[in-house]
Design an enzyme around this catalytic site. Sequence first.
Site, mmCIF file in Angstrom:
data_model
loop_
_atom_site.group_PDB
_atom_site.id
_atom_site.type_symbol
_atom_site.label_atom_id
_atom_site.label_comp_id
_atom_site.label_asym_id
_atom_site.label_seq_id
_atom_site.Cartn_x
_atom_site.Cartn_y
_atom_site.Cartn_z
ATOM 1 N N SER A 265 56.070 44.128 49.391
ATOM 2 C CA SER A 265 57.105 43.577 50.512
ATOM 3 C C SER A 265 57.664 44.677 51.135
ATOM 4 O O SER A 265 58.211 45.827 50.373
ATOM 5 C CB SER A 265 57.887 42.836 49.676
ATOM 6 O OG SER A 265 57.307 41.681 48.980
ATOM 7 N N GLU B 59 62.693 47.565 51.970
ATOM 8 C CA GLU B 59 62.441 47.766 50.612
ATOM 9 C C GLU B 59 61.702 48.955 50.363
ATOM 10 O O GLU B 59 61.840 49.658 49.381
ATOM 11 C CB GLU B 59 61.739 46.572 50.142
ATOM 12 C CG GLU B 59 61.912 46.288 48.627
ATOM 13 C CD GLU B 59 61.468 45.046 47.905
ATOM 14 O OE1 GLU B 59 60.228 45.219 47.318
ATOM 15 O OE2 GLU B 59 61.922 44.166 48.098
ATOM 16 N N ARG C 89 66.996 45.158 43.781
ATOM 17 C CA ARG C 89 66.036 46.452 44.524
ATOM 18 C C ARG C 89 66.982 47.621 44.577
ATOM 19 O O ARG C 89 66.757 48.465 45.637
ATOM 20 C CB ARG C 89 65.540 46.044 45.569
ATOM 21 C CG ARG C 89 64.634 44.718 45.528
ATOM 22 C CD ARG C 89 63.490 44.927 44.788
ATOM 23 N NE ARG C 89 62.740 43.664 44.411
ATOM 24 C CZ ARG C 89 62.851 42.705 43.685
ATOM 25 N NH1 ARG C 89 63.660 42.877 42.849
ATOM 26 N NH2 ARG C 89 61.980 41.894 43.596
#
Length: 314
Positions: free
Chosen positions: A230, A300, A182
């Site tokens: 998420s 995130e 990420r």
Amino acid sequence: MNRLDALADAIGTTVQRDVALGPLCTYKVGGAASVFVEASSTADLEAVRSALLHVYPDPDSQCPVLVIGKGSNLLVADRGVAGLVVTLGDAFAEIDIDEGRQQVRAGAAAFLPVVARRSAAASLTGFEWAVGVPGSIGGAVRMNAGGHGSDMAASLVRVSVFDLREGGPSERETAELELGYRHSNLASHQIVLFAELQLRSGERSESEAEISEIVRWRRKNQPGGQNAGSVFANPEGDSAGRIIDGLGLKGLRVGTASVSDKHANFIQADPAGSADDVFTLVRDVQQRVFDRTGIELRPENLLIGFDPDGGEHS
């Protein structure tokens, strides 16, 4: 005249003022952009760059810049963005497929599920996972989006980038992006224009069956509604959702925001809710997890316009 007013005047006809960002994000909450530009060409981006250089010539005092794709990984504070927000228009959403070379060239504004389905229909495999990610190609490159055992780094060959400070466009090979979990090294002023993917020959029926299974799984295991997927990155060797669920935090609520009862790593915003409530709940979950496990969960989601010290554990 303040500098944002001067910037808007310098950009010219493509600029909009005080544009609500909630409708452009999957949380559907949050404030407005002081200065907003939807670019339809690299010439529009060059006009933005020239205006920024004119109004903010000092490299140590730059205008905050936010690039929005589909807004599927983004939470903007209720007070909004006192800076420039740029999005790419439909001209940057084209998808070109070279079946012979097994390559896909997708514009940064192209929708990941569309690229996944178009690739499968061309009997190319390796991008099926992206059908479950409601974001854009540009955003996926920036955060090395992934799921179902794969990510952008697995098939990305090169990208074209426009730099709002240095100009462009310029091409960068995947290795130059330093892609990790990420993560990429792209800065806020660097805008992805297109990405080139290297896929493999496959069977259309098999790829489409895999896509159907991914869609079925996500509908069964993840909530719909107003969320941004998420919230926290998974700690190495563990699952953020498992940790949060294990502490009994499903259903935890702060005002108009709640931890999903379906998946503990999702936070839901109520209709007409508050981005600040979502942010407070994110920090609350972080703090509870840290206090009880010593694990420091890393968001995130991209959190924009909030007090960076609000709710952080010490």
